[in-house]
Design an enzyme around this catalytic site. Structure first.
Site, PDB file in Angstrom:
ATOM      1  N   HIS A  45      -3.645 -16.931 -12.231  1.00  0.00           N
ATOM      2  CA  HIS A  45      -4.319 -16.516 -11.001  1.00  0.00           C
ATOM      3  C   HIS A  45      -5.706 -17.137 -11.033  1.00  0.00           C
ATOM      4  O   HIS A  45      -6.520 -16.786 -11.888  1.00  0.00           O
ATOM      5  CB  HIS A  45      -4.446 -14.990 -10.936  1.00  0.00           C
ATOM      6  CG  HIS A  45      -3.196 -14.301 -10.504  1.00  0.00           C
ATOM      7  ND1 HIS A  45      -3.046 -12.939 -10.559  1.00  0.00           N
ATOM      8  CD2 HIS A  45      -2.053 -14.799  -9.959  1.00  0.00           C
ATOM      9  CE1 HIS A  45      -1.845 -12.615 -10.085  1.00  0.00           C
ATOM     10  NE2 HIS A  45      -1.227 -13.725  -9.732  1.00  0.00           N
ATOM     11  N   HIS A  49       4.071 -10.084  -6.614  1.00  0.00           N
ATOM     12  CA  HIS A  49       3.122  -9.182  -7.265  1.00  0.00           C
ATOM     13  C   HIS A  49       3.531  -7.745  -6.958  1.00  0.00           C
ATOM     14  O   HIS A  49       3.930  -7.440  -5.841  1.00  0.00           O
ATOM     15  CB  HIS A  49       1.703  -9.468  -6.752  1.00  0.00           C
ATOM     16  CG  HIS A  49       0.614  -8.882  -7.596  1.00  0.00           C
ATOM     17  ND1 HIS A  49       0.408  -7.529  -7.693  1.00  0.00           N
ATOM     18  CD2 HIS A  49      -0.310  -9.469  -8.402  1.00  0.00           C
ATOM     19  CE1 HIS A  49      -0.612  -7.310  -8.514  1.00  0.00           C
ATOM     20  NE2 HIS A  49      -1.064  -8.463  -8.965  1.00  0.00           N
ATOM     21  N   TYR A  93       0.335  -1.833  -5.120  1.00  0.00           N
ATOM     22  CA  TYR A  93      -0.878  -1.269  -5.745  1.00  0.00           C
ATOM     23  C   TYR A  93      -0.713   0.101  -6.387  1.00  0.00           C
ATOM     24  O   TYR A  93      -1.390   0.416  -7.356  1.00  0.00           O
ATOM     25  CB  TYR A  93      -1.995  -1.147  -4.702  1.00  0.00           C
ATOM     26  CG  TYR A  93      -2.412  -2.454  -4.082  1.00  0.00           C
ATOM     27  CD1 TYR A  93      -2.782  -3.537  -4.884  1.00  0.00           C
ATOM     28  CD2 TYR A  93      -2.452  -2.604  -2.693  1.00  0.00           C
ATOM     29  CE1 TYR A  93      -3.171  -4.731  -4.318  1.00  0.00           C
ATOM     30  CE2 TYR A  93      -2.848  -3.807  -2.122  1.00  0.00           C
ATOM     31  CZ  TYR A  93      -3.205  -4.867  -2.935  1.00  0.00           C
ATOM     32  OH  TYR A  93      -3.590  -6.046  -2.372  1.00  0.00           O
ATOM     33  N   GLU A  97      -0.293  -8.950 -16.391  1.00  0.00           N
ATOM     34  CA  GLU A  97      -1.546  -9.601 -16.008  1.00  0.00           C
ATOM     35  C   GLU A  97      -2.718  -8.977 -16.754  1.00  0.00           C
ATOM     36  O   GLU A  97      -2.846  -7.747 -16.804  1.00  0.00           O
ATOM     37  CB  GLU A  97      -1.745  -9.468 -14.489  1.00  0.00           C
ATOM     38  CG  GLU A  97      -3.040 -10.122 -14.006  1.00  0.00           C
ATOM     39  CD  GLU A  97      -3.198 -10.086 -12.489  1.00  0.00           C
ATOM     40  OE1 GLU A  97      -2.335  -9.536 -11.791  1.00  0.00           O
ATOM     41  OE2 GLU A  97      -4.215 -10.629 -12.016  1.00  0.00           O
ATOM     42  N   HIS A 121     -10.474 -11.801 -13.697  1.00  0.00           N
ATOM     43  CA  HIS A 121     -10.353 -10.639 -14.583  1.00  0.00           C
ATOM     44  C   HIS A 121     -10.851 -10.962 -15.997  1.00  0.00           C
ATOM     45  O   HIS A 121     -11.562 -10.174 -16.601  1.00  0.00           O
ATOM     46  CB  HIS A 121      -8.901 -10.163 -14.647  1.00  0.00           C
ATOM     47  CG  HIS A 121      -8.374  -9.675 -13.326  1.00  0.00           C
ATOM     48  ND1 HIS A 121      -7.063  -9.289 -13.142  1.00  0.00           N
ATOM     49  CD2 HIS A 121      -8.983  -9.514 -12.124  1.00  0.00           C
ATOM     50  CE1 HIS A 121      -6.897  -8.907 -11.885  1.00  0.00           C
ATOM     51  NE2 HIS A 121      -8.039  -9.043 -11.249  1.00  0.00           N
ATOM     52  N   ASP A 166     -13.876  -5.962 -10.530  1.00  0.00           N
ATOM     53  CA  ASP A 166     -12.726  -6.733 -10.049  1.00  0.00           C
ATOM     54  C   ASP A 166     -12.936  -7.154  -8.596  1.00  0.00           C
ATOM     55  O   ASP A 166     -12.348  -6.600  -7.686  1.00  0.00           O
ATOM     56  CB  ASP A 166     -11.444  -5.914 -10.203  1.00  0.00           C
ATOM     57  CG  ASP A 166     -10.211  -6.713  -9.810  1.00  0.00           C
ATOM     58  OD1 ASP A 166     -10.338  -7.932  -9.562  1.00  0.00           O
ATOM     59  OD2 ASP A 166      -9.120  -6.125  -9.735  1.00  0.00           O
ATOM     60  N   HIS A 223       0.172  -5.252 -13.183  1.00  0.00           N
ATOM     61  CA  HIS A 223      -0.972  -4.794 -13.967  1.00  0.00           C
ATOM     62  C   HIS A 223      -0.449  -3.728 -14.917  1.00  0.00           C
ATOM     63  O   HIS A 223       0.643  -3.197 -14.722  1.00  0.00           O
ATOM     64  CB  HIS A 223      -2.031  -4.180 -13.065  1.00  0.00           C
ATOM     65  CG  HIS A 223      -2.609  -5.133 -12.075  1.00  0.00           C
ATOM     66  ND1 HIS A 223      -3.622  -4.805 -11.229  1.00  0.00           N
ATOM     67  CD2 HIS A 223      -2.297  -6.421 -11.790  1.00  0.00           C
ATOM     68  CE1 HIS A 223      -3.926  -5.840 -10.469  1.00  0.00           C
ATOM     69  NE2 HIS A 223      -3.129  -6.834 -10.779  1.00  0.00           N
ATOM     70  N   GLU A 240      -5.962 -16.045  -5.363  1.00  0.00           N
ATOM     71  CA  GLU A 240      -6.042 -14.734  -4.714  1.00  0.00           C
ATOM     72  C   GLU A 240      -7.478 -14.563  -4.223  1.00  0.00           C
ATOM     73  O   GLU A 240      -8.141 -13.562  -4.492  1.00  0.00           O
ATOM     74  CB  GLU A 240      -5.716 -13.618  -5.708  1.00  0.00           C
ATOM     75  CG  GLU A 240      -4.330 -13.690  -6.324  1.00  0.00           C
ATOM     76  CD  GLU A 240      -4.115 -12.652  -7.412  1.00  0.00           C
ATOM     77  OE1 GLU A 240      -3.073 -11.987  -7.408  1.00  0.00           O
ATOM     78  OE2 GLU A 240      -5.010 -12.511  -8.289  1.00  0.00           O
ATOM     79  N   ASP A 297      -5.425 -14.064 -15.203  1.00  0.00           N
ATOM     80  CA  ASP A 297      -6.306 -14.056 -14.037  1.00  0.00           C
ATOM     81  C   ASP A 297      -7.712 -14.447 -14.496  1.00  0.00           C
ATOM     82  O   ASP A 297      -8.304 -13.779 -15.346  1.00  0.00           O
ATOM     83  CB  ASP A 297      -6.295 -12.664 -13.397  1.00  0.00           C
ATOM     84  CG  ASP A 297      -7.060 -12.619 -12.087  1.00  0.00           C
ATOM     85  OD1 ASP A 297      -8.247 -12.997 -12.078  1.00  0.00           O
ATOM     86  OD2 ASP A 297      -6.469 -12.205 -11.065  1.00  0.00           O
ATOM     87  N   ARG A 306       0.787  -1.232   0.000  1.00  0.00           N
ATOM     88  CA  ARG A 306       0.000   0.000   0.000  1.00  0.00           C
ATOM     89  C   ARG A 306       0.816   1.278   0.000  1.00  0.00           C
ATOM     90  O   ARG A 306       0.265   2.363  -0.086  1.00  0.00           O
ATOM     91  CB  ARG A 306      -0.984   0.004   1.168  1.00  0.00           C
ATOM     92  CG  ARG A 306      -2.125  -0.947   0.895  1.00  0.00           C
ATOM     93  CD  ARG A 306      -3.098  -1.074   2.039  1.00  0.00           C
ATOM     94  NE  ARG A 306      -4.000  -2.180   1.761  1.00  0.00           N
ATOM     95  CZ  ARG A 306      -3.733  -3.439   2.016  1.00  0.00           C
ATOM     96  NH1 ARG A 306      -2.592  -3.776   2.604  1.00  0.00           N
ATOM     97  NH2 ARG A 306      -4.586  -4.395   1.699  1.00  0.00           N
ATOM     98  N   HIS A 335     -12.809 -10.682  -6.455  1.00  0.00           N
ATOM     99  CA  HIS A 335     -12.515 -12.116  -6.459  1.00  0.00           C
ATOM    100  C   HIS A 335     -13.453 -12.845  -5.500  1.00  0.00           C
ATOM    101  O   HIS A 335     -13.880 -12.269  -4.513  1.00  0.00           O
ATOM    102  CB  HIS A 335     -11.073 -12.366  -6.020  1.00  0.00           C
ATOM    103  CG  HIS A 335     -10.055 -11.663  -6.871  1.00  0.00           C
ATOM    104  ND1 HIS A 335      -8.707 -11.816  -6.701  1.00  0.00           N
ATOM    105  CD2 HIS A 335     -10.185 -10.814  -7.932  1.00  0.00           C
ATOM    106  CE1 HIS A 335      -8.060 -11.084  -7.587  1.00  0.00           C
ATOM    107  NE2 HIS A 335      -8.927 -10.464  -8.331  1.00  0.00           N
TER     108      HIS A 335
HETATM  109 ZN    ZN Z   1      -2.861  -8.685 -10.074  1.00  0.00          ZN
HETATM  110 MN    MN Z   2      -4.652 -11.416 -10.193  1.00  0.00          MN
HETATM  111 MN    MN Z   3      -8.157  -8.525  -9.220  1.00  0.00          MN
END
Ligand code: ZN
Ligand code: MN
Ligand code: MN
Length: 279
Positions: free
Chosen positions: A214, A68, A71, A143, A180, A227, A108, A259, A177, A36, A229
């Protein structure tokens, strides 16, 4: 079968392996630091050593591990300082992976913030190419995204066009993913759908470039661009679709990373177990 989940590094990064082993993972994903924030403390050499030695002692194949990106970075941003900060973070993450012996870094593609795809794509290619010049063999995995407003990389054709501009090719791959893809409009509900969606992916991106899957079910329906999950088999994709993806990944020997959420309904332990049963 290489399968596991995203694991916490809380305490120190080597805890990731304890967490993965407890969950009976044969693959795992981490953030190399707090996802974060912008800043990351350099990895302590003792933590790097512990991470590497614990991984070696475990039965987990190093090639089934990935990290990964945090963010905040956005390589598609039109803001100059934002782009520079994002690129710096990406390069730093690539180097942290190299230190830890993690072969893959998932990223991403970011958001052009309403300024148009063309410029966004140019900046993404520029940033990724820079990161690909670092002296190590970490592979950056692009991704596919959920197709939220202004985001880049949900459409396989577009993802492929970006991917093909990246050099050297050995430094780049892709991560698929399932949540996604499904919310971006690619059906995965039946075995037939899964085969057709991966055929479409192969046509534009190339299955040979697919290094990590993913595996997430989706809270929303096909094409909703949301988005969120969800637990395997309980969302829009459902049991048949998720198990078809597991079989496909195993056939191709591609590591699977979950995830999925942790809540009253289920935790990671259960989702990993369920994914294994689907095989
Ligand atoms: Zn991702
Ligand atoms: Mn993912
Ligand atoms: Mn996602």
């Amino acid at each position: 079968m290489k399968i596991g989940c995203h694991v916490s590094i809380s305490g120190s990064i080597d805890m990731a392996i304890d967490n993965a082993v407890k969950r009976e993972c044969t693959a795992f994903q981490v953030f190399t630091r707090n996802p974060r924030g912008w800043d990351a403390k350099p990895l302590a050499s003792k933590d790097i050593e512990n991470f590497k030695s614990k991984l070696k002692e475990s039965k987990i194949d190093r090639l089934a591990t990935c990290a990964h990106m945090p963010y905040l970075p956005n390589l598609a941003t039109p803001k100059k300082d934002g782009f520079e900060k994002s690129l710096k973070t990406l390069i730093n993450e690539v180097e942290r992976c190299a230190q830890l012996g993690i072969p893959y870094l998932v990223t991403h593609l970011g958001s052009h913030l309403g300024t148009g795809e063309e410029g966004g794509i140019k900046r993404i290619v520029k940033g990724l190419t820079e990161a690909g010049k670092t002296e190590n063999d970490v592979m950056i995995l692009l991704e596919n995204t959920a197709g939220q407003k202004n985001s880049v990389g949900s459409d396989f054709k577009q993802l492929g066009e970006i991917f093909k501009q990246l050099k050297p090719t050995k430094r780049f791959g892709v991560c698929f993913d399932t949540c996604h893809a499904f919310v971006a409009g690619y059906d995965l509900r039946t075995e037939r759908d899964v085969i057709e969606t991966f055929e479409e992916f192969d046509k534009y991106v190339g299955l040979g470039n697919l290094k990590v899957i993913h595996l997430n079910d989706a809270r929303g329906d096909l094409g909703c661009n949301l988005d969120r999950h969800y637990h395997l088999g309980l969302g829009g994709i459902g049991e048949k679709g998720i198990s078809s993806v597991v079989k496909f990944a195993n056939m191709k020997e591609i590591p699977i990373i979950l995830e999925t959420p942790i809540d009253d309904e289920r935790d990671d332990f259960e989702n990993v177990r369920i994914a294994k049963n689907f095989a």
